[in-house]
Design a protein around this motif. Sequence first.
Motif, PDB file in Angstrom:
ATOM      1  N   LEU A   9     -91.056   8.978  82.398  1.00 50.44           N
ATOM      2  CA  LEU A   9     -89.840   9.200  81.618  1.00 50.44           C
ATOM      3  C   LEU A   9     -90.171   9.878  80.273  1.00 50.44           C
ATOM      4  CD1 LEU A   9     -87.169   7.912  82.797  1.00 50.44           C
ATOM      5  CD2 LEU A   9     -87.159   6.573  80.698  1.00 50.44           C
ATOM      6  N   LEU A  10     -91.190   9.316  79.587  1.00 48.66           N
ATOM      7  CA  LEU A  10     -91.513   9.802  78.239  1.00 48.66           C
ATOM      8  C   LEU A  10     -92.213  11.156  78.242  1.00 48.66           C
ATOM      9  CD1 LEU A  10     -92.793   6.596  76.379  1.00 48.66           C
ATOM     10  CD2 LEU A  10     -90.540   7.662  76.302  1.00 48.66           C
ATOM     11  N   TRP A  11     -93.147  11.338  79.174  1.00 49.65           N
ATOM     12  CA  TRP A  11     -93.980  12.558  79.113  1.00 49.65           C
ATOM     13  C   TRP A  11     -93.620  13.579  80.187  1.00 49.65           C
ATOM     14  CZ3 TRP A  11     -95.076  11.170  74.640  1.00 49.65           C
ATOM     15  CH2 TRP A  11     -95.494   9.883  74.343  1.00 49.65           C
ATOM     16  N   GLY A  12     -92.782  13.146  81.179  1.00 46.47           N
ATOM     17  CA  GLY A  12     -92.383  14.076  82.239  1.00 46.47           C
ATOM     18  C   GLY A  12     -90.970  14.589  82.046  1.00 46.47           C
ATOM     19  N   ALA A  13     -90.055  13.709  81.566  1.00 47.82           N
ATOM     20  CA  ALA A  13     -88.644  14.114  81.448  1.00 47.82           C
ATOM     21  C   ALA A  13     -88.231  14.391  80.004  1.00 47.82           C
ATOM     22  CB  ALA A  13     -87.757  13.022  82.036  1.00 47.82           C
ATOM     23  N   ALA A 142     -97.545   9.287  60.842  1.00 48.64           N
ATOM     24  CA  ALA A 142     -98.152   8.997  62.156  1.00 48.64           C
ATOM     25  C   ALA A 142     -99.235  10.026  62.470  1.00 48.64           C
ATOM     26  CB  ALA A 142     -97.082   8.975  63.235  1.00 48.64           C
ATOM     27  N   GLY A 143     -99.008  11.290  62.068  1.00 53.83           N
ATOM     28  CA  GLY A 143    -100.016  12.345  62.274  1.00 53.83           C
ATOM     29  C   GLY A 143    -101.292  12.019  61.515  1.00 53.83           C
ATOM     30  N   ALA A 186    -103.061   8.753  79.208  1.00 60.54           N
ATOM     31  CA  ALA A 186    -104.402   8.264  78.866  1.00 60.54           C
ATOM     32  C   ALA A 186    -104.680   8.339  77.363  1.00 60.54           C
ATOM     33  CB  ALA A 186    -105.446   9.081  79.627  1.00 60.54           C
ATOM     34  N   ALA A 187    -103.743   8.941  76.593  1.00 55.86           N
ATOM     35  CA  ALA A 187    -103.972   9.064  75.143  1.00 55.86           C
ATOM     36  C   ALA A 187    -103.812   7.699  74.473  1.00 55.86           C
ATOM     37  CB  ALA A 187    -102.967  10.048  74.545  1.00 55.86           C
ATOM     38  N   SER A 188    -104.361   7.594  73.250  1.00 56.29           N
ATOM     39  CA  SER A 188    -104.252   6.305  72.551  1.00 56.29           C
ATOM     40  C   SER A 188    -102.836   6.123  71.983  1.00 56.29           C
ATOM     41  CB  SER A 188    -105.278   6.232  71.426  1.00 56.29           C
ATOM     42  OG  SER A 188    -104.896   7.121  70.419  1.00 56.29           O
ATOM     43  N   GLY A 189    -102.509   4.879  71.642  1.00 57.70           N
ATOM     44  CA  GLY A 189    -101.162   4.536  71.171  1.00 57.70           C
ATOM     45  C   GLY A 189    -100.732   5.365  69.957  1.00 57.70           C
ATOM     46  N   ALA A 190    -101.658   5.632  69.027  1.00 61.79           N
ATOM     47  CA  ALA A 190    -101.300   6.376  67.815  1.00 61.79           C
ATOM     48  C   ALA A 190    -100.846   7.789  68.177  1.00 61.79           C
ATOM     49  CB  ALA A 190    -102.498   6.428  66.878  1.00 61.79           C
ATOM     50  N   PHE A 191    -101.548   8.432  69.115  1.00 65.89           N
ATOM     51  CA  PHE A 191    -101.151   9.789  69.527  1.00 65.89           C
ATOM     52  C   PHE A 191     -99.794   9.770  70.206  1.00 65.89           C
ATOM     53  CE2 PHE A 191    -105.766  10.803  69.292  1.00 65.89           C
ATOM     54  CZ  PHE A 191    -105.654  11.834  68.375  1.00 65.89           C
ATOM     55  N   LYS A 192     -99.554   8.722  71.017  1.00 59.28           N
ATOM     56  CA  LYS A 192     -98.259   8.636  71.715  1.00 59.28           C
ATOM     57  C   LYS A 192     -97.129   8.472  70.701  1.00 59.28           C
ATOM     58  CE  LYS A 192     -99.933   6.784  76.085  1.00 59.28           C
ATOM     59  NZ  LYS A 192    -100.272   5.567  76.807  1.00 59.28           N
ATOM     60  N   LEU A 193     -97.356   7.584  69.722  1.00 61.25           N
ATOM     61  CA  LEU A 193     -96.329   7.346  68.712  1.00 61.25           C
ATOM     62  C   LEU A 193     -96.055   8.630  67.924  1.00 61.25           C
ATOM     63  CD1 LEU A 193     -94.581   5.186  67.257  1.00 61.25           C
ATOM     64  CD2 LEU A 193     -96.436   4.994  65.596  1.00 61.25           C
ATOM     65  N   GLY A 198     -92.645  13.206  66.637  1.00 61.22           N
ATOM     66  CA  GLY A 198     -92.557  14.679  66.579  1.00 61.22           C
ATOM     67  C   GLY A 198     -91.410  15.177  67.453  1.00 61.22           C
ATOM     68  N   LEU A 199     -91.289  14.625  68.660  1.00 65.62           N
ATOM     69  CA  LEU A 199     -90.211  15.040  69.570  1.00 65.62           C
ATOM     70  C   LEU A 199     -88.843  14.690  68.969  1.00 65.62           C
ATOM     71  CD1 LEU A 199     -91.672  14.037  73.085  1.00 65.62           C
ATOM     72  CD2 LEU A 199     -91.424  16.340  72.143  1.00 65.62           C
ATOM     73  N   ALA A 200     -88.766  13.506  68.312  1.00 68.25           N
ATOM     74  CA  ALA A 200     -87.499  13.105  67.681  1.00 68.25           C
ATOM     75  C   ALA A 200     -87.112  14.116  66.602  1.00 68.25           C
ATOM     76  CB  ALA A 200     -87.631  11.707  67.078  1.00 68.25           C
ATOM     77  N   LEU A 201     -88.124  14.573  65.841  1.00 64.80           N
ATOM     78  CA  LEU A 201     -87.837  15.543  64.780  1.00 64.80           C
ATOM     79  C   LEU A 201     -87.331  16.862  65.378  1.00 64.80           C
ATOM     80  CD1 LEU A 201     -88.003  15.794  61.668  1.00 64.80           C
ATOM     81  CD2 LEU A 201     -90.172  16.954  61.989  1.00 64.80           C
ATOM     82  N   PHE A 202     -87.955  17.285  66.500  1.00 61.39           N
ATOM     83  CA  PHE A 202     -87.510  18.530  67.144  1.00 61.39           C
ATOM     84  C   PHE A 202     -86.070  18.399  67.642  1.00 61.39           C
ATOM     85  CE2 PHE A 202     -92.208  19.360  68.223  1.00 61.39           C
ATOM     86  CZ  PHE A 202     -92.376  20.080  67.050  1.00 61.39           C
ATOM     87  N   ALA A 203     -85.713  17.207  68.132  1.00 57.99           N
ATOM     88  CA  ALA A 203     -84.349  17.009  68.643  1.00 57.99           C
ATOM     89  C   ALA A 203     -83.326  17.016  67.503  1.00 57.99           C
ATOM     90  CB  ALA A 203     -84.268  15.699  69.426  1.00 57.99           C
ATOM     91  N   LEU A 204     -83.735  16.533  66.331  1.00 55.87           N
ATOM     92  CA  LEU A 204     -82.820  16.506  65.179  1.00 55.87           C
ATOM     93  C   LEU A 204     -82.684  17.875  64.510  1.00 55.87           C
ATOM     94  CD1 LEU A 204     -83.806  13.284  63.173  1.00 55.87           C
ATOM     95  CD2 LEU A 204     -81.646  13.729  64.316  1.00 55.87           C
TER      96      LEU A 204
END
Length: 247
Positions: A9-13, A142-143, A186-193, A198-204
Motif C-alpha cells: 500500500l505504502l510503497w506500491g500504491a 526526518a531527513g 527493507a529500508a530502516s524506519g527512519a528512511f521510511k518515515l 516527503g510524499l505528504a509534502l509533495f501531495a500538499l
Amino acid sequence: MSPTALDYLLWGALPYVVIAVLVGGTIWRYRYDRFGWTTRSSQLYESRLLRIASPVFHFGLLVVIIGHVVGLLIPEGWTDAVGITNDMYHVTALSLGAIAGVTTLGGITLLIWRRRTTGPVFSATTVNDKVMYAVLVAAILAGLATTLLSAVAGLTGGHEADYRETVSPWFRSVFVLQPDVAAMSAASGAFKLHTLVGLALFALFPFTRLVHAFSAPVWYLFRPYVVYRSRDREPTPVSRPIRRGWS
Ligand code: HEM
C-alpha cells in the motif's frame, strides 16, 4: 523478510496517488487560481531578516535537492564503475548533506521565527501556511535524522542504513511503473518515515504557497541579451535633428 500488505500500500500504491495529486492539483491550481499563484511575499512588512533568512533557506535547499537527485537517481554501480568507492561516496554525501540540511533547517527556523514575531507577517499567515510549514520542517528534520543515523551506522561498521540499496532502487522503480516494494520495505524506519513525510509534502505542494517554485524565473537565464547601444556611435540622421530619448 517478504513485504507485507501495508508495504504494498505504502510503497506500491501511495506514490502513484501522490503523483496524481501533484500533477492534477498543479494543473487545477493553474487553471482556477492563476492570480493566487504566488509566494504571497511579506517583504513589504519586514525585509531586514528576510534578506538573510530567505537566501540561507533557499541555497541550503538547492544543495539538498541536488544531493537527492544524485543519491536517488544515480545507481551505485555507476559510481563504482568510475572508481568512487562506497566509503568515498558516503563520506562526501554525509558531510555535504549534513551541511546543506543544517543550513536549510537554520534558514527555515529564522523564517518561521520572523513570521511569528513580526505582527503584520503573522497576521498574514493562514492555517494553510502553518500546515505547510509543519510538514516542511518535519521533512527536513526526518531527513537530517536519516543522515545522522547513516553517519552512526558508518562509524560503527553497520550497513543496514545504506539507502542506495533500498530507497534509491525503489525511487527509480516507481518511474518505470514497476515499484520495487521489496527494496523499500527493507529500508530502516527512519528512511521510511522521511520518505512518507516527503510524499505528504509533495501531495500538499499544489495547494500551498510552495507552487511559486514552479514559476521561478528560469527563463531569465536563457532570454536574449538586451542590446544597449551608445547614442554617440549611432549614425547621425541627416534629415532629422537629434532629439532627446523622451521627446
Ligand atoms: C520521496 C521523497 C524523498 C526521498 C525518497 C528522500 C530520501 C532521502 C535520503 C535517502 C536521504 C539521506 C541522504 C544521506 O544520508 O546522504 C535524505 C536526506 C534528507 N532529505 Fe530527503 N527524501 C525525500 C524528500 C525530501 C523532502 C521533500 C525534503 C524537504 C524539503 C527532504 C529533505 C531532506 C534533508 C534536509 C535531508 C538531510 C540532508 C541531506 O542529506 O541532504 N527530503 N532524503
